[in-house]
Write a protein that holds these residues in place. Sequence first.
Motif, PDB file in Angstrom:
ATOM      1  N   ALA A  90      38.972  42.695  43.998  1.00 14.75           N
ATOM      2  CA  ALA A  90      39.189  44.096  43.619  1.00 14.75           C
ATOM      3  C   ALA A  90      38.361  44.513  42.405  1.00 14.75           C
ATOM      4  O   ALA A  90      38.492  45.643  41.939  1.00 14.75           O
ATOM      5  CB  ALA A  90      40.670  44.332  43.328  1.00 14.75           C
ATOM      6  N   HIS A  91      37.504  43.619  41.908  1.00 14.59           N
ATOM      7  CA  HIS A  91      36.752  43.974  40.695  1.00 14.59           C
ATOM      8  C   HIS A  91      35.485  43.131  40.605  1.00 14.59           C
ATOM      9  O   HIS A  91      35.212  42.264  41.438  1.00 14.59           O
ATOM     10  CB  HIS A  91      37.619  43.753  39.445  1.00 14.59           C
ATOM     11  CG  HIS A  91      37.850  42.321  39.075  1.00 14.59           C
ATOM     12  ND1 HIS A  91      37.363  41.753  37.931  1.00 14.59           N
ATOM     13  CD2 HIS A  91      38.525  41.332  39.711  1.00 14.59           C
ATOM     14  CE1 HIS A  91      37.714  40.491  37.860  1.00 14.59           C
ATOM     15  NE2 HIS A  91      38.441  40.205  38.933  1.00 14.59           N
ATOM     16  N   GLY A  92      34.679  43.446  39.589  1.00 16.93           N
ATOM     17  CA  GLY A  92      33.547  42.594  39.248  1.00 16.93           C
ATOM     18  C   GLY A  92      32.219  42.941  39.881  1.00 16.93           C
ATOM     19  O   GLY A  92      31.237  42.223  39.683  1.00 16.93           O
ATOM     20  N   THR A  93      32.145  44.038  40.634  1.00 17.73           N
ATOM     21  CA  THR A  93      30.882  44.441  41.241  1.00 17.73           C
ATOM     22  C   THR A  93      30.601  45.908  40.899  1.00 17.73           C
ATOM     23  O   THR A  93      31.398  46.571  40.246  1.00 17.73           O
ATOM     24  CB  THR A  93      30.905  44.278  42.774  1.00 17.73           C
ATOM     25  OG1 THR A  93      31.763  45.280  43.348  1.00 17.73           O
ATOM     26  CG2 THR A  93      31.399  42.900  43.179  1.00 17.73           C
ATOM     27  N   ARG A 121      29.559  37.170  45.393  1.00 23.55           N
ATOM     28  CA  ARG A 121      28.514  36.208  45.058  1.00 23.55           C
ATOM     29  C   ARG A 121      27.957  36.492  43.661  1.00 23.55           C
ATOM     30  O   ARG A 121      27.982  37.633  43.184  1.00 23.55           O
ATOM     31  CB  ARG A 121      27.380  36.284  46.082  1.00 23.55           C
ATOM     32  CG  ARG A 121      27.774  35.950  47.512  1.00 23.55           C
ATOM     33  CD  ARG A 121      27.938  34.472  47.729  1.00 23.55           C
ATOM     34  NE  ARG A 121      26.796  33.707  47.268  1.00 23.55           N
ATOM     35  CZ  ARG A 121      26.737  32.374  47.357  1.00 23.55           C
ATOM     36  NH1 ARG A 121      27.736  31.698  47.887  1.00 23.55           N
ATOM     37  NH2 ARG A 121      25.674  31.731  46.904  1.00 23.55           N
ATOM     38  N   PRO A 122      27.437  35.463  42.977  1.00 22.78           N
ATOM     39  CA  PRO A 122      26.943  35.649  41.603  1.00 22.78           C
ATOM     40  C   PRO A 122      25.874  36.716  41.455  1.00 22.78           C
ATOM     41  O   PRO A 122      25.836  37.415  40.435  1.00 22.78           O
ATOM     42  CB  PRO A 122      26.395  34.257  41.250  1.00 22.78           C
ATOM     43  CG  PRO A 122      27.183  33.313  42.086  1.00 22.78           C
ATOM     44  CD  PRO A 122      27.425  34.034  43.372  1.00 22.78           C
ATOM     45  N   GLU A 123      25.008  36.861  42.466  1.00 24.85           N
ATOM     46  CA  GLU A 123      23.935  37.840  42.320  1.00 24.85           C
ATOM     47  C   GLU A 123      24.473  39.263  42.165  1.00 24.85           C
ATOM     48  O   GLU A 123      23.851  40.101  41.499  1.00 24.85           O
ATOM     49  CB  GLU A 123      22.956  37.760  43.491  1.00 24.85           C
ATOM     50  CG  GLU A 123      23.577  37.812  44.866  1.00 24.85           C
ATOM     51  CD  GLU A 123      23.913  36.432  45.431  1.00 24.85           C
ATOM     52  OE1 GLU A 123      24.020  36.320  46.667  1.00 24.85           O
ATOM     53  OE2 GLU A 123      24.066  35.473  44.635  1.00 24.85           O
ATOM     54  N   ARG A 124      25.635  39.544  42.750  1.00 25.37           N
ATOM     55  CA  ARG A 124      26.236  40.868  42.602  1.00 25.37           C
ATOM     56  C   ARG A 124      26.898  41.018  41.234  1.00 25.37           C
ATOM     57  O   ARG A 124      26.881  42.095  40.646  1.00 25.37           O
ATOM     58  CB  ARG A 124      27.244  41.112  43.715  1.00 25.37           C
ATOM     59  CG  ARG A 124      26.627  41.160  45.110  1.00 25.37           C
ATOM     60  CD  ARG A 124      27.690  41.372  46.180  1.00 25.37           C
ATOM     61  NE  ARG A 124      28.343  42.662  46.043  1.00 25.37           N
ATOM     62  CZ  ARG A 124      29.464  42.998  46.675  1.00 25.37           C
ATOM     63  NH1 ARG A 124      30.058  42.101  47.466  1.00 25.37           N
ATOM     64  NH2 ARG A 124      29.994  44.195  46.525  1.00 25.37           N
ATOM     65  N   LEU A 354      30.110  34.294  32.750  1.00 22.82           N
ATOM     66  CA  LEU A 354      29.236  34.375  33.926  1.00 22.82           C
ATOM     67  C   LEU A 354      28.639  33.008  34.253  1.00 22.82           C
ATOM     68  O   LEU A 354      28.489  32.651  35.429  1.00 22.82           O
ATOM     69  CB  LEU A 354      28.124  35.398  33.695  1.00 22.82           C
ATOM     70  CG  LEU A 354      27.088  35.519  34.817  1.00 22.82           C
ATOM     71  CD1 LEU A 354      27.724  36.115  36.075  1.00 22.82           C
ATOM     72  CD2 LEU A 354      25.907  36.371  34.364  1.00 22.82           C
ATOM     73  N   LYS A 355      28.299  32.215  33.235  1.00 23.25           N
ATOM     74  CA  LYS A 355      27.727  30.888  33.477  1.00 23.25           C
ATOM     75  C   LYS A 355      28.735  29.975  34.177  1.00 23.25           C
ATOM     76  O   LYS A 355      28.368  29.202  35.069  1.00 23.25           O
ATOM     77  CB  LYS A 355      27.255  30.269  32.160  1.00 23.25           C
ATOM     78  CG  LYS A 355      26.122  31.014  31.493  1.00 23.25           C
ATOM     79  CD  LYS A 355      25.721  30.334  30.195  1.00 23.25           C
ATOM     80  CE  LYS A 355      24.591  31.077  29.507  1.00 23.25           C
ATOM     81  NZ  LYS A 355      24.197  30.431  28.228  1.00 23.25           N
ATOM     82  N   TRP A 361      30.401  28.680  41.818  1.00 22.60           N
ATOM     83  CA  TRP A 361      29.770  29.003  43.100  1.00 22.60           C
ATOM     84  C   TRP A 361      28.768  27.932  43.514  1.00 22.60           C
ATOM     85  O   TRP A 361      28.624  27.623  44.706  1.00 22.60           O
ATOM     86  CB  TRP A 361      29.105  30.377  43.038  1.00 22.60           C
ATOM     87  CG  TRP A 361      30.011  31.473  43.493  1.00 22.60           C
ATOM     88  CD1 TRP A 361      30.621  32.412  42.725  1.00 22.60           C
ATOM     89  CD2 TRP A 361      30.438  31.726  44.839  1.00 22.60           C
ATOM     90  NE1 TRP A 361      31.395  33.246  43.503  1.00 22.60           N
ATOM     91  CE2 TRP A 361      31.304  32.853  44.801  1.00 22.60           C
ATOM     92  CE3 TRP A 361      30.178  31.116  46.060  1.00 22.60           C
ATOM     93  CZ2 TRP A 361      31.900  33.371  45.942  1.00 22.60           C
ATOM     94  CZ3 TRP A 361      30.781  31.630  47.201  1.00 22.60           C
ATOM     95  CH2 TRP A 361      31.630  32.750  47.136  1.00 22.60           C
ATOM     96  N   ALA A 362      28.067  27.351  42.545  1.00 22.69           N
ATOM     97  CA  ALA A 362      27.120  26.279  42.870  1.00 22.69           C
ATOM     98  C   ALA A 362      27.854  25.075  43.450  1.00 22.69           C
ATOM     99  O   ALA A 362      27.378  24.437  44.409  1.00 22.69           O
ATOM    100  CB  ALA A 362      26.338  25.880  41.622  1.00 22.69           C
ATOM    101  N   ILE A 363      29.030  24.746  42.906  1.00 20.73           N
ATOM    102  CA  ILE A 363      29.835  23.648  43.449  1.00 20.73           C
ATOM    103  C   ILE A 363      30.337  24.006  44.843  1.00 20.73           C
ATOM    104  O   ILE A 363      30.279  23.187  45.777  1.00 20.73           O
ATOM    105  CB  ILE A 363      31.015  23.340  42.498  1.00 20.73           C
ATOM    106  CG1 ILE A 363      30.497  22.783  41.177  1.00 20.73           C
ATOM    107  CG2 ILE A 363      31.993  22.373  43.158  1.00 20.73           C
ATOM    108  CD1 ILE A 363      31.556  22.690  40.092  1.00 20.73           C
TER     109      ILE A 363
END
Length: 369
Positions: A90-93, A121-124, A354-355, A361-363
């Motif tokens: 519901a948030h973060g983009t 996804r992180p890119e967003r 963010l890191k 997500w990488a895991i």
Amino acid sequence: MRDELKIGFIGAGDVNFGGGEGPWDHASRLERLGGVRVVGVADPDTGRAKAQLAKREGPMYRDARVYADHRTMLAEAKPDAVWIGVPPNAHGTAEVGKDIELACVRAGVPIFVEKPLSSARPERVRKVAEKVSEADVVTSVGYMFRYARAIDAIKAIIDETDGGAKAFLARYDCAYSEIRKREWWDVRASGGPIVEQATHFVDLARYLIGDVDIESIKALSIGGGDPAGRLLDVPVLADGTRCGADVPPEFAAARVTAAVWRFANGAVGSLTHGTLLHRKKYETELEVWGDGLRIALLDPYGDCRALVRRPHSEDAEEMAFSDDDPYLTEDEAFLDAVRTGDRSRIRSPYGDALKTFELTWAITDAAAA
């Protein structure tokens, strides 16, 4: 310095007001801290928001109004700071309706955001992080273990040990029988258990040891759609639907994830997360190893204690921290930064969180490969 701050809550669920399977409850901590006045609670489910306020008493809520839309609350109530506690999807983009963080920082309002930053996804999410950085408002993300006395002690012991930490080992076995949230069982809504839940231990890996070489990550998982992923005690919702029953196998939350990696400083790390235990009690622990050093952090969500075996010794010292409340400390640090403009006490600003989000997500991606 501002004495009484006007604050708003975005989300009227368990994170901001308590309940559910976790120890969250920002409202009660803020009542203890004082010096704030709630001017708005924004939630599409206005009935739930009104019910939460009806359970609260005292002058902190004397001017609290309920809003169906956070944008209206920002425009009318004009809070000095907000707590964002909504589901990951519901948030973060930058998508309209899910751009809560952007709406707040555009209005110049400091934000406390509960983890994870999103299920996207992180890119967003990076695009949001760029705008948050440009706005230069006070931000804090709810990685409360960074404020725990136990973690302070462990960090100090690592720093005083010759050669520092050599290994980080984390184990997190979640009790799933009472998780009656549709979105938790569907990675499209939650991001998956590493992004949504084990993120706390992933963050501690970074906080205690340092950043991770993303290319070094190796992982395996038992997916929710795998034969070995069948669970015996999946909860049933009020409508009779078993959680996850309508989720396509490829989007079912993983039952087990095991990952290893190398830190940028040469140390190695590992994380094993399970969705395997019954009833309510989770089993969580982590260890840090060094030259002559072993630290075991046991039950950090509950009866928190650390066992420390130091160099040149075969004895283990027990350190107790069960009386600590890092949720209170992180809220106090955020309020102090909003009042004074001094952000030095905030240990997890949005850009650093963010890191951690990218690492979870990488895991997740490595386990799915």
